[in-house]
Each structure stands twice: as C-alpha cells, then as structure tokens.
Design an enzyme around this catalytic site. Structure first.
Site, PDB file in Angstrom:
ATOM      1  N   ASP A   1     -51.995 -95.006 -45.822  1.00  0.00           N
ATOM      2  CA  ASP A   1     -50.889 -94.407 -46.572  1.00  0.00           C
ATOM      3  C   ASP A   1     -50.257 -95.387 -47.553  1.00  0.00           C
ATOM      4  O   ASP A   1     -50.037 -95.063 -48.724  1.00  0.00           O
ATOM      5  CB  ASP A   1     -49.823 -93.866 -45.612  1.00  0.00           C
ATOM      6  CG  ASP A   1     -50.306 -92.624 -44.869  1.00  0.00           C
ATOM      7  OD1 ASP A   1     -51.480 -92.250 -45.036  1.00  0.00           O
ATOM      8  OD2 ASP A   1     -49.519 -92.044 -44.114  1.00  0.00           O
TER       9      ASP A   1
ATOM     10  N   ARG B   1     -35.783-101.045 -38.732  1.00  0.00           N
ATOM     11  CA  ARG B   1     -35.682-100.703 -40.149  1.00  0.00           C
ATOM     12  C   ARG B   1     -34.690-101.561 -40.933  1.00  0.00           C
ATOM     13  O   ARG B   1     -34.971-101.941 -42.077  1.00  0.00           O
ATOM     14  CB  ARG B   1     -35.356 -99.215 -40.318  1.00  0.00           C
ATOM     15  CG  ARG B   1     -36.409 -98.271 -39.739  1.00  0.00           C
ATOM     16  CD  ARG B   1     -37.813 -98.773 -39.922  1.00  0.00           C
ATOM     17  NE  ARG B   1     -38.838 -97.817 -39.535  1.00  0.00           N
ATOM     18  CZ  ARG B   1     -40.060 -98.161 -39.171  1.00  0.00           C
ATOM     19  NH1 ARG B   1     -40.400 -99.459 -39.132  1.00  0.00           N
ATOM     20  NH2 ARG B   1     -40.960 -97.247 -38.863  1.00  0.00           N
TER      21      ARG B   1
ATOM     22  N   ASP C   1     -36.717 -92.264 -40.962  1.00  0.00           N
ATOM     23  CA  ASP C   1     -36.916 -93.595 -41.539  1.00  0.00           C
ATOM     24  C   ASP C   1     -36.540 -93.669 -43.008  1.00  0.00           C
ATOM     25  O   ASP C   1     -36.064 -94.704 -43.485  1.00  0.00           O
ATOM     26  CB  ASP C   1     -38.358 -94.053 -41.333  1.00  0.00           C
ATOM     27  CG  ASP C   1     -38.582 -94.628 -39.947  1.00  0.00           C
ATOM     28  OD1 ASP C   1     -37.588 -94.964 -39.278  1.00  0.00           O
ATOM     29  OD2 ASP C   1     -39.747 -94.743 -39.531  1.00  0.00           O
TER      30      ASP C   1
ATOM     31  N   SER D   1     -49.509 -90.076 -34.999  1.00  0.00           N
ATOM     32  CA  SER D   1     -49.132 -91.297 -35.710  1.00  0.00           C
ATOM     33  C   SER D   1     -48.464 -92.273 -34.748  1.00  0.00           C
ATOM     34  O   SER D   1     -47.827 -91.861 -33.778  1.00  0.00           O
ATOM     35  CB  SER D   1     -48.184 -90.977 -36.864  1.00  0.00           C
ATOM     36  OG  SER D   1     -46.958 -90.478 -36.374  1.00  0.00           O
TER      37      SER D   1
END
Length: 411
Positions: free
Chosen positions: A18, A98, A127, A181
């Site tokens: 990705d 994050r 996210d 994922s």
C-alpha cells in the site's frame, strides 16, 4: 485534489504494497520529491527492504529509525501509569504508536524543508484522525495528503493493477483479497478485516502470532517479580532493564503462557463499530503488576480519582488527542500520583491468566496493626459508631420527611 503546489512530502513508509503504491502515486500526482520515514517500533520486521524499495523509486532522502526505547519510555509507560483501558478492555496498542510517528514526521519535514506529510490510513478508520491531529497539533500550517481520501484505487484489484502497471513488486500472498490486515509494534499486534469481520465467527487460531493458546500453554505456572520506581516497571526478577527491553521480556513471558488475547467489538471515533483481534502479552502483565503496586502505595482518594479519570484519558488517546492540553493536564495529575508508587509485585502466570500473589513496598500504606483480627492498640472500634451515624444523618432526615423506602407491613 489540493490546489496548493507540493514540492516535497514526508511519507510514513512501511515498505509494504500500500505505501509503495502511495509513494509512486505521490510522485505521479503531485510531481513532487518524496522523503520516506520508516519507524522501528518493535513490529518484528526487517526494515532494510524498505530502504531498498525506496531507493528503487528514486528516493534520495530515506529515514529509518529505531524508536523502540522512545516508544516504550515516552508513550507506553506514561500511558500505563494511568492504567488506561479503552471501553474497559483495550490497551490502546495501535493508538499510542501514532503520535510518535506523527511527531517524527513533522520533525523530519522541518529538517528537510518539506511542505507536506502523508500517511497511508484509510478514510474509514481511526488512524487518519490520530495522524492528522498529531500533525496539526505540532505544526498547524503543515499540508496533509491522505491518498485514500483522494484517489480512485478503492479496491485490492485496482491497487494490484496499479502496482503491476508501475512495476511495483507484489508479494504472492498479496494477490487477490488478503485474509486480514495486521498492525504490530512492541506493545501489541492488531488484526482486523476480511475473515474477521463477522463478529459471530470465532477467530481462527492462525490469526494469533504472538501468543500461544491457553490450552497449549505450559501446565506449570511461571512466577515472576516486577519492580517499580515512580510508577514505571524497572526490573524483572531483580534484573534492571530499559523500558523497551523490559516490555520485550514481558512479551516473551506472556506469549509463552497464553496471556493477552482480546477479541473486541469496539466503537471507532469515526462512528462505526469494528472488530479487532488484539495480542498484548507484556502489556496485560504490566497492567496487573502496576495496579498491584498502586494498591499498596496509593491513598484511597488518589486511587479512586485516577480510576474516575482513566476512561477520559484512554478515550483521548484512542481518539488521537495525545498532544492536546487536556491529555497533558491529566498526565501531570497522573505522574504526580506516581511519586511513591515503588516496590515489587510477585505474579503467577498460568494458562492465559495473570494472578497477583504478592506485593511489598518501602512506601506501603498497608498497616497490619490496623487490619488484624487479633487484639490491637491502634484502632478503637467504638469510633465507627459516630462515623456511621454521621454518614447516616441525611438518610435519617430523608426518612423523617416521609421518603421511607420500606413498604407498610401486612398482617
């Protein structure tokens, strides 16, 4: 599409399919220079392939940084001082990573003179919010590029077609629909999507890669001792360790004993519910250990206030407000409470369970003299009568006003 001209952008780059597609898309769409940033947060993957892939795209400025100690010391441990749990069970493994990534992206952007940053989060998840609140909280003038909200590559087939068209390597196991994922770091592993989307279906055993099933865990319990200073774990079985090293060791112990699995249907910040399969072996042990030493050293009022504030603190982290003034205010309160949280707890690890079996501290508030069932000279039990009557006064006054909750008797 943005009207502002982008000359240089810092991309949070994993080296996977990705973000490799995003790298090429940025070059083609914005005709800009791309700087890649890859963070080692303890995900357990070799990161040098990310460098080679970035070089293949002609990237000149490539940042690959080992941030495991920063992550554990400055993000995970402060969060664990609060005993933070989102919706009562989730240890926030993805959310807490994050802000560190966002912070380093902004720092790199300033260092290389970039005018934009870019992340690979989709438009459906949390996210995107976490990254961008971090960016704007640190640099309100930064330009943010979110490809998943801009491009038309909205299916796995289109992504692979784009990759093949531009000679981007596609791993064989990525062809077609990937089963689920995975996001991983030193604190946890998160799996979601595809075969996990039906909340009625039990997660297959192969989804778990850090923690053995409780059934397969050893039949003999493992005992460990965890030492704390000012609310942070500093040693296991007497051996002093850095934050990242200690968390790594707890991960090994927890994983081997089937500890830290969670199947959660959670409320995303963007409004929908999602199912996540989480593995947090070391964090699960650390939470039990920390609460154990706090029970020994924290005053009742301080402890209960912390517990009241914890859900708010956890929600702030989950929603991406790490750099907000309210999170920093709560952190100051939490850190103040930890000044005397020191000592050692003994834990029993057995087939998925973490059991606190012992605790001691030089700052202990536990008084055996006061709680003993034997005769003592420090507590006058007659004092309890006045204490009870004062607390009952308002209830008695309510009763006298005709608010009695006792039904009339029937003969």
């Amino acid at each position: 599409m943005m009207s502002k001209e982008i000359k240089k952008v810092v991309l949070a780059y994993s080296g996977g399919l990705d973000t490799s597609i995003i790298l090429k898309w940025l070059q083609d769409t914005y005709n800009c220079e791309v700087v890649t940033f890859t963070a080692d947060l303890g995900q357990g993957e070799e990161l040098e392939p990310a460098r080679k892939k970035a070089e293949m795209f002609g990237v000149k400025e490539i940042f690959i940084e080992d941030l495991r100690e920063d992550f554990a010391r400055d993000y995970v441990f402060p969060m664990f001082r609060a005993n933070a749990l989102y919706e009562g069970v989730y240890l926030l493994g993805t959310a807490i990573a994050r802000p560190l990534i966002a912070k380093r992206q902004i720092e790199i952007a300033h260092a290389v003179g970039a005018d934009a940053v870019c992340h690979g989060a989709t438009g459906k998840g949390n996210d995107q919010v976490r990254f961008e609140l971090g960016y704007y909280g640190l640099d309100p003038e930064i330009t943010v590029i979110a490809p998943w909200r801009e491009w038309d590559l909205n299916s796995r087939t289109k992504l692979i077609d784009y990759a093949e068209k531009h000679q981007i390597p596609v791993a064989k196991d990525k062809r077609g629909e990937s089963p689920f994922s995975v996001d991983a770091n030193l604190l946890h592993t998160s799996s979601e999507g595809k075969l996990l989307e039906d909340p009625w279906e039990e997660s297959p055993e192969y989804v778990y890669n850090r923690i053995v099933s409780p059934e397969e865990a050893p039949d003999k319990a493992t005992y460990i001792e965890v030492e704390f200073e000012k609310g942070d774990a500093v040693a296991i079985d007497g051996e002093k360790m850095s934050p990242a090293t200690l968390l790594t060791k707890l991960n090994e112990l927890g994983g081997a004993n089937g500890i830290g699995r969670l199947d959660l249907l959670e409320n995303r910040f963007v409004g929908m519910k999602s199912r996540g399969i989480y593995e947090t072996p070391g964090g699960t042990i650390l939470l039990t250990a920390h609460r154990g030493i706090e029970s020994t050293t924290l005053d009742r009022g301080a402890m209960h206030l912390k517990d009241e504030l914890m859900p708010k603190y956890a929600e702030l982290i989950y929603n991406g407000f790490w750099f907000s003034p309210e999170r920093e205010m709560l952190q100051a309160l939490i850190d103040k409470s930890q000044e005397n949280v020191c000592g050692t707890v003994r834990l029993k690890l057995y087939k998925g369970g973490v059991h606190l079996v012992g605790r001691k501290s030089p700052e202990s508030l536990y008084s055996m003299e006061h709680v003993t069932f034997e005769e003592d000279e420090v507590y006058d039990q007659r004092d309890a009568e006045g204490f009870i009557k004062l607390n009952a006064l308002r209830l008695r006054l309510l009763n006298q006003r005709g608010k009695s909750k006792i039904s009339p008797s029937y003969e």
